[in-house]
Design an enzyme around this catalytic site. Structure first.
Site, short mmCIF file in Angstrom:
data_model
loop_
_atom_site.label_atom_id
_atom_site.label_comp_id
_atom_site.label_asym_id
_atom_site.label_seq_id
_atom_site.Cartn_x
_atom_site.Cartn_y
_atom_site.Cartn_z
N TYR A 197 -1.56 0.22 9.97
CA TYR A 197 -1.73 -0.63 9.36
C TYR A 197 -0.63 -0.29 7.85
CZ TYR A 197 -3.50 -1.66 4.16
OH TYR A 197 -3.99 -1.78 2.41
N THR A 200 0.65 -1.46 -0.06
CA THR A 200 0.24 -0.15 0.41
C THR A 200 0.81 1.08 0.02
OG1 THR A 200 -1.61 1.24 1.70
CG2 THR A 200 -0.13 -0.79 2.76
N1 UFG Z 1 -13.33 10.38 3.96
C1 UFG Z 1 -14.65 11.05 4.33
N2 UFG Z 1 -15.54 10.54 4.33
C2 UFG Z 1 -16.05 9.15 5.00
C3 UFG Z 1 -14.54 8.06 4.58
C4 UFG Z 1 -13.38 8.83 3.99
O1 UFG Z 1 -14.36 11.94 3.79
O2 UFG Z 1 -17.12 8.96 5.58
C5 UFG Z 1 -12.03 10.71 2.74
C6 UFG Z 1 -10.95 10.28 3.66
O3 UFG Z 1 -10.89 11.29 5.11
C7 UFG Z 1 -9.67 10.28 2.89
C8 UFG Z 1 -10.68 9.87 1.47
O4 UFG Z 1 -11.83 10.10 1.91
O5 UFG Z 1 -9.40 11.46 2.71
C9 UFG Z 1 -10.68 8.52 1.32
O6 UFG Z 1 -10.61 6.97 2.18
P1 UFG Z 1 -11.09 5.90 2.75
O7 UFG Z 1 -10.71 5.48 3.12
O8 UFG Z 1 -11.76 5.83 1.24
O9 UFG Z 1 -8.98 5.76 2.01
P2 UFG Z 1 -7.91 5.44 2.79
O10 UFG Z 1 -7.78 6.85 1.84
O11 UFG Z 1 -8.06 6.15 3.65
O12 UFG Z 1 -7.17 4.81 2.30
C10 UFG Z 1 -7.13 3.57 1.44
C11 UFG Z 1 -7.25 1.67 1.79
C12 UFG Z 1 -6.24 1.49 2.26
C13 UFG Z 1 -4.87 2.02 2.06
C14 UFG Z 1 -4.42 3.74 2.30
C15 UFG Z 1 -3.88 4.31 1.92
O13 UFG Z 1 -8.55 1.82 2.03
O14 UFG Z 1 -6.33 0.61 2.80
O15 UFG Z 1 -6.25 4.18 0.86
O16 UFG Z 1 -3.97 5.86 2.47
F1 UFG Z 1 -4.41 2.30 3.06
#
Ligand code: UFG
Length: 327
Positions: A141, A117
């Site tokens: 993670y 990741t």
């Molecule tokens: N977000 C919101 N509201 C929500 C959910 C997410 O604003 O209800 C935002 C998060 O803050 C982030 C973006 O949307 O800025 C994307 O969030 P996700 O949860 O969809 O994805 P992440 O970037 O947190 O995580 C993903 C993968 C992880 C990995 C990560 C690397 O799910 O496994 O990318 O940063 F580690």
């Protein structure tokens, strides 16, 4: 037909990988604990239920199927949970991977494709993230995935385990035929949460933080379509089977989208209102994660064809409306 052991084959990315492997002429053997996976996502080859920490069970599965390679997807992957319960991540992801890697070496199965990741890079705002960027994860993670990458390197030196490591950016979309798709319980990812909000299955979406140092104040991510992502895995498998050496590849498109931009595009694709409110930051979130590498295109010949934001949302929406697992 050559068999490939797919750990986490009942999960979101693993199930799509099984479909791609089958299409490429391999028989995917899913190994999954069903803790976060779905039995009816296993549609493209045999299923073996088991836990990565169970060495005897792994040995049995290697002996039964004699896979030519391993694709290792099985992992806990919620950034927020990894901050509050790091032990689960070190045990399941790191100790589980160690057990799997030792079992693979003992079985003489020496080609290994690993799902890593961009969270291993951490928050390096403004830095172009290539495979050679330093890895400073800011959550357990990402730390667990970085540790597994190091483990693979050590096992190559000692035992000759050849590996391709893929560092994913944000995976989105679904199988356009809606045979498999994204379904997490609980769901934490932006796009499926937003689609739930759009069709009223959930009250609304909260934007996690509007005070980031980005043009519109929300976090920026690089989204890649799951079908393009798993296609890269097949190329990575063939790379190893063709005798090429261990290699790390970023999988992203190099284009960043803010949360507000994703919301706007979702409204446009679905032709619906996206109900949302603005909230505070979520622990463990990086400001901006965008790939700055085209190594996968240059060396593997990877050609993403569905990774536009509109296509990812359209395919996710089709699955959201038509696909389902019994639960
Ligand atoms: N977000 C919101 N509201 C929500 C959910 C997410 O604003 O209800 C935002 C998060 O803050 C982030 C973006 O949307 O800025 C994307 O969030 P996700 O949860 O969809 O994805 P992440 O970037 O947190 O995580 C993903 C993968 C992880 C990995 C990560 C690397 O799910 O496994 O990318 O940063 F580690």
């Amino acid at each position: 037909m050559d068999r490939v052991l797919v750990t986490g084959g009942a999960g979101y990315i693993g199930s799509h990988a099984c479909k791609a492997l089958k299409a490429a002429g391999f028989l995917p053997v899913t190994f999954d604990s069903l803790v976060t996976g779905w039995r009816d996502a296993v549609r493209f080859g045999p299923f073996e239920e088991g836990d990565l920490l169970d060495r005897a069970r792994l040995d049995q599965v290697f002996a039964t199927h004699r896979p030519v390679a391993v694709m290792h997807f099985a992992a806990l992957s919620q950034v927020g949970e990894s901050m509050s319960d790091p032990g689960r991540y070190w045990r399941n992801n790191v100790a589980g991977s160690l057990t799997l890697i030792e079992a693979a070496c003992a079985a003489g199965c020496m080609d290994f494709v690993f799902s890593s990741t961009c969270a291993t890079y951490g928050d390096q705002d403004g830095v172009v993230l290539t495979e050679d960027s330093p890895q400073h994860p800011i959550n357990a993670y990402g730390a667990s995935k970085r540790a597994i990458e190091e483990m693979l390197r050590d096992f190559e030196v000692a035992h000759g385990l050849r590996h391709v490591i893929f560092r994913y950016f944000n995976v989105a979309g679904a199988d356009p035929e809606a045979e498999v798709g994204e379904f997490h319980q609980p769901e934490t990812h932006l796009i499926p949460l937003m689609l739930d909000a759009i069709d009223g299955r959930r009250a609304g979406l909260t934007i996690f933080g509007t005070d980031y140092d980005t043009p519109d104040g929300t976090c920026i991510r690089d989204y890649v379509h799951v079908m393009d992502l798993v296609e890269a895995h097949v190329l990575g498998l063939n790379w190893l089977r063709g005798g090429k050496g261990s290699r790390v590849f970023n999988l992203g498109t190099g284009h960043g989208f803010s949360v507000r931009e994703v919301i706007a595009q979702s409204g446009a694709v679905t032709n619906r209102e996206v109900p949302f409110t603005e909230g505070g930051r979520r622990a463990g979130d990086c400001t901006r994660l965008v790939s700055g590498s085209s190594r996968a295109e240059a060396e593997l010949g990877w050609r993403p064809t569905r990774s536009t934001m509109g296509q990812m949302i359209a395919d996710a929406w089709r699955w959201h409306q038509n696909g389902h697992y019994d639960r």
